[in-house]
Write a protein that holds these residues in place. Structure first.
Motif, short mmCIF file in Angstrom:
data_model
loop_
_atom_site.label_atom_id
_atom_site.label_comp_id
_atom_site.label_asym_id
_atom_site.label_seq_id
_atom_site.Cartn_x
_atom_site.Cartn_y
_atom_site.Cartn_z
N LYS A 115 0.82 -1.21 0.00
CA LYS A 115 0.00 0.00 0.00
C LYS A 115 0.86 1.26 0.00
CE LYS A 115 -3.79 1.93 2.72
NZ LYS A 115 -4.59 1.73 3.93
N ASP A 155 -9.11 2.74 10.98
CA ASP A 155 -9.35 3.16 9.59
C ASP A 155 -8.13 3.94 9.09
OD1 ASP A 155 -9.94 5.31 11.36
OD2 ASP A 155 -11.10 6.32 9.80
N SER A 192 -5.24 5.63 6.91
CA SER A 192 -5.35 6.47 5.71
C SER A 192 -5.06 5.66 4.45
CB SER A 192 -4.37 7.64 5.81
OG SER A 192 -4.34 8.36 4.59
N SER A 193 -5.75 6.02 3.37
CA SER A 193 -5.48 5.42 2.06
C SER A 193 -4.70 6.37 1.16
CB SER A 193 -6.81 5.04 1.38
OG SER A 193 -7.63 6.19 1.22
N ASP A 206 0.78 -3.52 5.03
CA ASP A 206 -0.28 -2.51 4.92
C ASP A 206 0.27 -1.09 5.00
OD1 ASP A 206 -2.31 -4.28 4.57
OD2 ASP A 206 -3.03 -4.24 6.62
#
Length: 404
Positions: free
Chosen positions: A41, A163, A165-166, A199
Motif C-alpha cells: 500500500k 481506519d 489512511s489510504s 499494509d
C-alpha cells in the motif's frame, strides 16, 4: 484459500496460451508465464524519489500508541500523559507541499488483567481521531493492573480495527511500549509485524529497560520486521519540564484562546467540549506551555465541534444547525449575523495564535539552549525521547519536510 487463488492466477494464463497456440503446440518450449504480485500500500522506508506527489488538502499522519498497562508500567503511563504535547510538537514541525499534516492519534492498552482474557487483555481506548483533547483525556483515565502482555495480538488488532489512511505516502506508524518479552501470547509477533508493514504501517518498538534485555526479548526483531526503530527507555525516569521566561505570557494567551471557541451541539455536548478543554489544560500541568504551542498550530482542530474551525471547511453549517444546537451567544441571530460573529471570533483567534506561536518559538529557543548545557544519557531516555528519535527520520521517508 490464498494458495487456491495463486493456482487460479497461474492457471488462467496457461489456458489462454494453450488456446492461442493450438493443441499441436502442447510441447512447445520457452513458454513464459508472468505473475504480477500486488504492491504494498505504501513504501514507507524508501527514498522520497519516485513517490506519488501529494495533491490533497492536508497530508495524512496516523499514529497508534500501544501502551502496556500492567502493574509495572505506572511510570510509562505518567510519561505518556506528561509528554503527549511534546510528542505532538514533533509532528507540528513537518510539512508536505507547504501544508501541515492532519494528525490522527489512537490509543490501545494491553497487558491489563482487568480486560477480558478472551480478548487477549487488550482494548482500543481511542480510535484514530484528530481530537487531541480526547486523546489526553483517555491517557489520564488509564490505570495499571496485572500482567499478560501479548504484543502480537495488540499489533494485529490495531491494524485490523483502525481506519488507516489510504492516501499515497501517508505516514502511518505504530509505537508499542512495554517491558515483557515481545513473543508472548497466541499471535506470533512476526506475523503481526510483517502484516503491519505490508499494509504500509511501520512498527516502532519501545522497550522499557536496557538494550540487551530488549534484544533478548525480541523487541529489536519486531522493529526490524516492520521496518521501524528499536528503542529503549527508562519508564521510571521523572520528566523534567524546563521553566522559561515565556511561560507566563503563554499561559495568559492560552486562557484568551479558550474564549474564542464556539462549541456547538446539544447543551450537554457544548458543556462537555468546553469543560474537557479546560480539564486537559489542567492535566498538562507544567507542560501547559507545550500544549498551548500545539493549540496555536493547525494540528489542534475541532471541526465538528467548534463553529470557527468548522465554518472554515463548511460555511453551510450555520444554516444546518438547529437553534438549540448553536452556542448560546449565536442563538436568536440571523444567518448573516451568525456569520459575522464567527468571522470576528476567527480574526480574534488568529491574532492570539500569532502571538502564542511567537512566544512559543522564543520558548523553544530558550529550552534548546538550556539542553545544550545538559548531558543526557541513554539510561535517562523517556517515552518522548523515543518518539523524537524515530519521528523526524520516518516523516522524511514519507515525503515530509521536517523543520526545527
Amino acid at each position: 484459500m490464498k494458495f487456491l487463488q495463486k493456482i487460479g492466477v497461474m492457471f488462467l494464463p496457461v489456458c489462454l496460451l494453450w488456446a492461442i497456440s493450438g493443441a499441436n503446440s502442447m510441447f512447445a518450449q520457452d513458454i513464459k508465464i508472468t505473475i504480477e504480485t500486488k504492491p504494498k500500500k505504501v513504501d514507507v522506508v524508501s527514498s522520497t524519489d519516485g513517490k506519488e506527489p501529494f495533491t490533497g488538502q492536508r497530508p495524512a499522519v496516523d499514529v497508534a500508541i500501544l501502551l502496556d498497562t500492567s502493574n509495572s508500567m505506572d511510570g510509562l503511563i505518567n510519561q505518556a500523559r506528561s509528554q503527549l504535547w511534546n510528542i505532538v510538537q514533533e509532528f507540528a514541525k513537518a510539512k508536505k507541499s507547504g501544508k501541515t499534516p492532519l494528525l490522527r492519534v489512537s490509543i490501545f492498552e494491553y497487558g491489563n488483567t482487568r480486560l477480558p482474557a478472551s480478548e487477549d487483555y487488550l482494548r482500543q481506548v481511542v480510535p484514530l481521531t484528530d481530537d487531541l483533547d480526547k486523546v489526553s483525556e483517555a491517557l489520564f483515565a488509564l490505570s495499571t493492573s496485572g500482567g499478560d502482555e501479548y504484543c502480537g495480538s495488540v499489533i494485529t488488532e490495531a491494524i485490523k480495527r483502525l481506519d488507516w489512511s489510504s492516501e499515497p505516502n501517508a505516514y502511518m506508524a505504530i509505537f508499542i511500549a512495554g517491558n515483557e518479552p515481545f513473543d508472548q501470547g497466541p499471535v506470533d509477533f512476526r506475523t503481526a509485524c510483517k502484516g503491519a508493514i505490508e499494509d504500509g504501517v511501520v512498527v516502532n518498538t519501545i522497550h522499557c529497560g536496557n538494550y540487551d534485555a530488549g534484544v533478548r526479548g525480541k523487541w529489536q526483531e519486531g522493529a526490524q520486521l516492520a521496518e521501524g526503530k528499536f528503542l529503549n527507555i527508562n519508564q521510571d525516569e521523572k520528566v523534567v519540564h524546563i521553566k522559561t521566561p515565556q511561560d507566563k505570557i503563554i499561559i495568559e494567551l492560552n486562557a484568551a484562546l479558550n474564549k474564542t471557541y464556539l462549541w456547538y451541539g446539544s447543551q450537554s455536548q457544548r458543556k462537555s467540549y468546553a469543560t474537557n478543554q479546560t480539564v486537559q489544560d489542567s492535566n498538562a500541568g507544567s507542560g501547559l506551555s507545550s500544549r498551548a504551542a500545539i493549540k496555536s498550530s493547525s494540528l489542534y482542530r475541532n471541526v465538528g465541534r467548534d463553529l470557527v474551525d468548522t465554518y472554515e471547511e463548511d460555511a453551510s453549517v450555520i444554516e444546518q444547525l438547529k437553534e438549540d444546537e448553536l452556542p448560546t451567544e449565536l442563538q436568536g441571530l440571523t444567518v448573516q449575523e451568525r456569520a459575522r460573529r464567527i468571522a470576528e471570533m476567527s480574526k480574534r483567534r488568529a491574532e492570539i495564535k500569532t502571538k502564542l506561536a511567537e512566544a512559543s518559538k522564543q520558548r523553544d529557543a530558550f529550552i534548546a539552549k538550556e539542553r545544550m548545557q545538559q548531558a543526557p544519557s541513554a539510561a535517562s531516555a523517556t517515552l518522548g525521547d523515543a518518539f523524537s528519535d524515530a519521528i523526524g527520520q520516518q516523516l522524511q521517508q514519507s515525503g515530509f519536510e521536517v523543520g526545527q
